[in-house]
Scaffold this active site. Structure first.
Site, PDB file in Angstrom:
ATOM      1  N   ARG A  23      14.602 -12.365  -1.464  1.00  0.00           N
ATOM      2  CA  ARG A  23      15.249 -12.068  -0.174  1.00  0.00           C
ATOM      3  C   ARG A  23      15.465 -13.317   0.664  1.00  0.00           C
ATOM      4  O   ARG A  23      16.522 -13.481   1.294  1.00  0.00           O
ATOM      5  CB  ARG A  23      14.411 -11.055   0.608  1.00  0.00           C
ATOM      6  CG  ARG A  23      14.525  -9.633   0.050  1.00  0.00           C
ATOM      7  CD  ARG A  23      13.368  -8.792   0.543  1.00  0.00           C
ATOM      8  NE  ARG A  23      13.498  -7.370   0.227  1.00  0.00           N
ATOM      9  CZ  ARG A  23      13.272  -6.831  -0.976  1.00  0.00           C
ATOM     10  NH1 ARG A  23      12.916  -7.606  -1.993  1.00  0.00           N
ATOM     11  NH2 ARG A  23      13.400  -5.535  -1.169  1.00  0.00           N
ATOM     12  N   GLN A 167      15.129  -1.603  -3.227  1.00  0.00           N
ATOM     13  CA  GLN A 167      16.320  -2.326  -3.681  1.00  0.00           C
ATOM     14  C   GLN A 167      17.579  -1.627  -3.172  1.00  0.00           C
ATOM     15  O   GLN A 167      18.515  -2.281  -2.705  1.00  0.00           O
ATOM     16  CB  GLN A 167      16.319  -2.412  -5.208  1.00  0.00           C
ATOM     17  CG  GLN A 167      15.189  -3.292  -5.717  1.00  0.00           C
ATOM     18  CD  GLN A 167      15.051  -3.283  -7.228  1.00  0.00           C
ATOM     19  OE1 GLN A 167      15.707  -2.512  -7.913  1.00  0.00           O
ATOM     20  NE2 GLN A 167      14.178  -4.136  -7.743  1.00  0.00           N
ATOM     21  N   ASP A 325       4.586  -1.323  -8.435  1.00  0.00           N
ATOM     22  CA  ASP A 325       4.493  -2.313  -9.509  1.00  0.00           C
ATOM     23  C   ASP A 325       3.049  -2.533  -9.959  1.00  0.00           C
ATOM     24  O   ASP A 325       2.798  -3.266 -10.910  1.00  0.00           O
ATOM     25  CB  ASP A 325       5.094  -3.644  -9.041  1.00  0.00           C
ATOM     26  CG  ASP A 325       6.604  -3.502  -8.794  1.00  0.00           C
ATOM     27  OD1 ASP A 325       7.215  -2.577  -9.363  1.00  0.00           O
ATOM     28  OD2 ASP A 325       7.159  -4.311  -8.035  1.00  0.00           O
ATOM     29  N   ARG A 398       5.082  -6.712 -16.805  1.00  0.00           N
ATOM     30  CA  ARG A 398       3.910  -6.018 -16.242  1.00  0.00           C
ATOM     31  C   ARG A 398       3.125  -5.254 -17.315  1.00  0.00           C
ATOM     32  O   ARG A 398       1.935  -5.012 -17.138  1.00  0.00           O
ATOM     33  CB  ARG A 398       4.331  -5.124 -15.082  1.00  0.00           C
ATOM     34  CG  ARG A 398       4.960  -5.954 -13.946  1.00  0.00           C
ATOM     35  CD  ARG A 398       4.885  -5.298 -12.597  1.00  0.00           C
ATOM     36  NE  ARG A 398       5.860  -5.886 -11.690  1.00  0.00           N
ATOM     37  CZ  ARG A 398       5.664  -6.989 -10.962  1.00  0.00           C
ATOM     38  NH1 ARG A 398       4.525  -7.628 -11.020  1.00  0.00           N
ATOM     39  NH2 ARG A 398       6.605  -7.455 -10.163  1.00  0.00           N
TER      40      ARG A 398
END
Ligand code: S3P
Length: 439
Positions: A23, A167, A325, A398
């Site tokens: 960002r 998002q 996440d 991940r």
């Protein structure tokens, strides 16, 4: 001092927050002067964002080791070549909002994993605003082309997405910002509010209710960006990117499973992201936060995590956006706690870099852990038995890090088909996780 104590005192500094690095780089070229950003995550996903921005005409330096100066305002223009978003959904989805808002032309594409991920969730509302976007491969997926458009031809909009997604929310807010039209996003859950905080720090006319520690988890988000009467000037950023709590989570789990305390200095503590800490507290971990401070509205602090008597835990649907996440890290932890842990309401994990619920279940099963895969979550019966076997990562960082938090424990023998995929978010992971367990 023993090495053990020395490691604990110094702590492990995790790399910069991925969401905030993307960002900051995307917003800086829109500002009215040069932004100064420290601690940008140097990893493949953020490099993808920087590459796309350069193709659009932004001047993003190559060296991110210290303070990065990004000049603004940049004259962003049509992209002369494809924007390669690599593995990064954040790049593809949020940048599409800026491109559509500005009315420049670009064709966006990504790797095989990103091409499988749903893009309709941003393409449809952008089209409803007046953007012209054509899929060039499979409907609803990358690659797609955003066509150039006359200034002033976007419509104001109120978007009510079906799922809470930062998002999607960010894409729409930045389309409104870049296109100079009012945008309202009403979300069913509490997705991360980094875009709102940075926009506010830059003086943009954004209105939202920052989620406090005590806000009810099932309270949705309502954000309005209204450029009416605003001079359109965005102040440049002067920003210290906090460490990424999503990366820190894997080290915390490794240390908890190893039964040793860990210090993680300078980690981001935005309350829309910190659900992981609440869950490990419920599971019996002692979590301390020291020296809380903030930059551009983003809080961070020095974490100390230590295992108490660990017990199984449940994660409820309303919590999912605050630890989206971190589910793979929590599942790895559940595998080490005797008893039944449960995660519900996590169906969004099926459309991440891989189908994470399926891969977590498949790999746990392969390592001899009793697991039940459900449509929206997992039930895991943990134990302290040694884990032996091989892990299929599906190229998902991940998944690799979740099992990486377990593979470094002395009793376990776990092989990986791909250890390099951690590079999209945490290139130094393997070295740091070894330190986290005391190796
Ligand atoms: C992100 C939002 C989350 C998260 C992703 C990063 C962001 O996705 O899973 O890794 O930076 O906005 P959603 O769009 O599903 O919230």
């Amino acid at each position: 001092m023993s090495e053990r104590t020395a490691t604990e005192v110094e702590g492990i500094r995790v790399p910069g927050d991925k969401s905030l690095s993307h960002r900051a780089l995307m917003l800086a070229p829109l500002a009215r002067g040069t932004s100064r950003i420290r601690g940008i995550l140097d990893a493949d996903d953020v490099r993808s964002t920087a590459g796309c921005l350069r193709t659009l005409g932004a001047r993003v330096p190559e060296d991110w080791s210290g303070e990065v100066e990004v000049p603004g305002p940049a004259e962003l223009h049509d992209a002369s070549e494809d924007l390669d978003c690599g593995n990064s959904g954040t790049t593809a989805r949020i940048l599409s909002g800026i491109i559509a808002g500005l009315g420049v032309e670009a064709r966006l594409d990504g790797d095989a994993s990103l091409r499988r991920r749903p893009m309709e969730r941003i393409v449809y509302p952008l089209q409803a605003m007046g953007a012209k976007i054509d899929y060039e491969g499979e409907e609803g997926h990358l690659p797609f082309r955003i066509h150039s458009r006359a200034t002033g031809s976007l419509r104001t909009m109120r978007h009510i997405p079906k799922v809470a997604s930062a998002q999607v929310k960010s894409c729409m807010l930045l389309a409104g910002l870049a296109g100079g039209v009012r945008m309202e996003v009403v979300e069913p859950g509490r997705s991360r509010d980094h875009t709102e905080r940075l926009l506010e720090a830059m003086g943009a006319p954004v209105e939202y209710h920052p989620v406090g520690e005590d806000a009810p988890l099932d309270e949705g988000t309502h954000v309005t960006l209204d450029p009416e009467g605003w001079d359109g000037r965005l102040e440049p950023l002067d920003f210290d990117v906090p460490g990424d709590l999503s990366s820190a989570a894997f080290l915390a789990v490794a240390a908890l499973a190893a039964g040793r305390p860990i210090r993680l200095p300078g980690v981001g503590l935005n309350p829309t992201r910190s659900g992981f800490l609440d869950v490990i507290r419920r599971a019996g971990a002692r979590v301390e936060v020291h020296d809380e401070r903030s930059s551009c509205g983003e809080p961070r602090g020095d974490l100390r995590v230590e295992a108490g008597e660990l017990r199984p835990f449940r994660v409820e649907p309303a919590e999912i956006p605050t630890l989206l996440d971190e589910v793979p890290a929590l599942v790895a932890l559940a595998a080490r706690i005797p008893g039944e842990s449960e995660i519900r309401g996590a169906e969004e994990l099926r459309v991440k870099e891989s189908d994470r619920l399926a891969l977590l279940a498949e790999n746990l099963d392969g390592l001899g852990v009793d697991v039940e895969e459900r449509e929206d979550g997992l039930r895991v019966s943990g134990s302290e038995e040694p884990l032996r076997g091989s892990v299929r990562t599906g190229g998902d960082h991940r998944i690799a890090m979740a099992f990486g938090a377990l593979s470094e424990l002395p009793a376990n023998r776990i092989e990986f088909d791909d250890r390099e995929c951690v590079g999209v978010s945490y290139p130094g992971f393997w070295e740091d996780v070894r330190r986290a367990v005391g190796g």
